[in-house]
Design a protein around this motif. Sequence first.
Motif, mmCIF file in Angstrom:
data_model
loop_
_atom_site.group_PDB
_atom_site.id
_atom_site.type_symbol
_atom_site.label_atom_id
_atom_site.label_comp_id
_atom_site.label_asym_id
_atom_site.label_seq_id
_atom_site.Cartn_x
_atom_site.Cartn_y
_atom_site.Cartn_z
ATOM 1 N N ILE A 23 29.543 42.108 15.125
ATOM 2 C CA ILE A 23 30.324 42.323 16.229
ATOM 3 C C ILE A 23 29.544 42.743 17.409
ATOM 4 C CG2 ILE A 23 32.244 43.689 17.032
ATOM 5 C CD1 ILE A 23 32.873 44.117 14.045
ATOM 6 N N ILE A 24 29.444 41.997 18.524
ATOM 7 C CA ILE A 24 28.693 42.008 19.627
ATOM 8 C C ILE A 24 29.799 41.958 20.869
ATOM 9 C CG2 ILE A 24 27.922 39.716 19.964
ATOM 10 C CD1 ILE A 24 25.300 40.741 20.373
ATOM 11 N N GLY A 25 29.287 42.930 22.142
ATOM 12 C CA GLY A 25 29.733 42.754 23.394
ATOM 13 C C GLY A 25 28.910 41.733 23.983
ATOM 14 N N ASP A 26 29.715 41.333 25.283
ATOM 15 C CA ASP A 26 28.964 40.321 26.092
ATOM 16 C C ASP A 26 27.842 40.736 26.523
ATOM 17 O OD1 ASP A 26 30.416 42.048 27.796
ATOM 18 O OD2 ASP A 26 31.617 40.376 28.519
ATOM 19 N N GLY A 27 27.641 41.812 26.770
ATOM 20 C CA GLY A 27 26.332 42.442 27.492
ATOM 21 C C GLY A 27 25.262 42.375 26.296
ATOM 22 N N GLY A 28 25.443 42.795 25.155
ATOM 23 C CA GLY A 28 24.515 42.764 24.195
ATOM 24 C C GLY A 28 24.127 41.301 23.724
ATOM 25 N N ALA A 29 25.251 40.258 23.991
ATOM 26 C CA ALA A 29 25.043 39.016 23.243
ATOM 27 C C ALA A 29 23.950 38.136 24.001
ATOM 28 C CB ALA A 29 26.477 38.368 23.257
ATOM 29 N N LEU A 30 23.903 38.217 25.306
ATOM 30 C CA LEU A 30 23.034 37.337 26.000
ATOM 31 C C LEU A 30 21.643 37.838 25.945
ATOM 32 C CD1 LEU A 30 24.998 36.111 29.083
ATOM 33 C CD2 LEU A 30 24.532 34.876 27.068
ATOM 34 N N MET A 31 21.470 39.060 25.598
ATOM 35 C CA MET A 31 20.042 39.613 25.367
ATOM 36 C C MET A 31 19.233 38.853 24.400
ATOM 37 S SD MET A 31 20.468 43.991 25.788
ATOM 38 C CE MET A 31 21.021 44.522 27.383
ATOM 39 N N ASN A 32 19.881 38.450 23.267
ATOM 40 C CA ASN A 32 19.059 37.543 22.174
ATOM 41 C C ASN A 32 19.807 36.386 21.746
ATOM 42 O OD1 ASN A 32 16.564 39.186 21.457
ATOM 43 N ND2 ASN A 32 17.779 40.767 21.247
#
Length: 527
Positions: free
Chosen positions: A429-438
């Motif tokens: 479960i991930i937010g859009d902020g964290g998703a694009l980091m990796n």
Amino acid sequence: MKASDAVVSCLENEGVEFVFGIIGKEVIDLADSLSRSEKIKYIPVRHEQGAAFMADVYGRISGKPGVCLATLGPGATNLLTGVTSANLDHSPLIAITGQTGLEKQHKHTHQYIDIQNVFGPVTKWAVQIKAAETIPEIIRKSFRAACEEKPGAVVIELPENIAMENVTMKPLAVTSLPKSVPAAESLKQAVQLLNASNRPFIIVGNEIIRQDAVKEVLMFIEQLGSPVAQSFMAKGILQKAHPQNFHTFGFAEKDYVLRGFEEADLLVVIGFDVIEKLPSEWNKKKVPVIHISASAAEVDECYPVKAELIGNLKVQLPLFLSYEINSKRWLPSGDLKTRIEESYSIIEKAGGNASLTIEQILHAVERVQTEETIVISDVGSHKVSIARTYKPAEANQLIISNGFASMGIAIPGAIGAKLAAPEKTIICIIGDGGALMNFSELETARRLGVSFVIVLLNNSMLKLEVHTMEKKFADSFGVTFSNPDFIQLAEGYGVSGKKVTNILGLEAALTEAVNANNEIVLIDIIM
């Protein structure tokens, strides 16, 4: 053999299955040695931070150190966030980095930095191999240090000239870590203190999971009969419906569990890591403490230890229970357990809005989970909601980064989890902020053929920061952004995706996703 072969031989001897990393010039000898290993699979990743996160979560699920690899300079520093995260979350990890040759290190040399001094403050040990014949000792000591309570990260620096040297050696024997127990007088003191209390409250932490002592702790909980609260990283030790389960504490706001602590006359703290929440934030009334852990208590005026039991939890708890311990069944006033469950949305309400809330999403995940489901939470406002609301079926089946609390862990962590437990269903479960980091590690996952489900919370903002700033300033700044079409982006990596906007669509998508064999599925939830 050359020294890099000796390193690989020692890694094989330690039972290493995977090495996650990115190869650069200064580690090509080690890469050559890994290419000939029949026991270790080398996994090229897309960013060194992803490699460290994979090793971190692999270590947490498997209980043995995850291993990651990078070259010198920027390769090594790219590992830093993931290595620090593992260390503060007490996950066993070994990071191996390249380094320029010893003959150059006295000069201003291309890409050279002092890796030991960079990693020293954020690891249990950072060491440079200065002589090839020390490799077996350094590798054995590193794995031992990574696994000793409290577990954490070790960084081994291998200069390129050492890696090429010819050596004759064999790995050192792997021996079990000793399991100590408290002295008899300490046990008696703790029993006397416990029996003299009227309202003890039990606090359980992640060390219980690390030491495989869940069964023993449950026996103690049943014997005492008192209320129990769990840290973020210890969720799952008690089942959701257990009558003594007062759920989770450690929140910045609305931490209703603390009202139970304040009514207690004794806190029985078992395997709790203060890195999750300092006692000054949850024991302001300075209620006396029985400290039960493999490590000595940290000095803290809000953690007044009256008895201290130091030793392996799996071994010492049965010894504690061998004494006559009186049952202490009591309940905090005001029907606190019901209030916690209602405030934290632990018990799902019938009906509800068609639009999705984070609580509805978490209950939908609970409905599809089994005893074979691991949920990995990235960091953001949803992490707090997961810590409040979501209940895993078993211990160590909810992975939360809470010591370093680093965004970006979920997608690479899902890869590490699936490799550690291939039979499990993995949901991150991930937010859009964290998703694009990796997000690029989806290519790594597809190449490996691993499968998991990504529940992506899409609101084009860093919601936790929005909430914090609006509370303090009645406005927010610099915490919103635009997003790509995540479905199209995922499809570019060969990952199927579905966009959902309501609870019925989410339930259908989750059911389909968890039943998809050998696939990665992205569920894009428009919040």
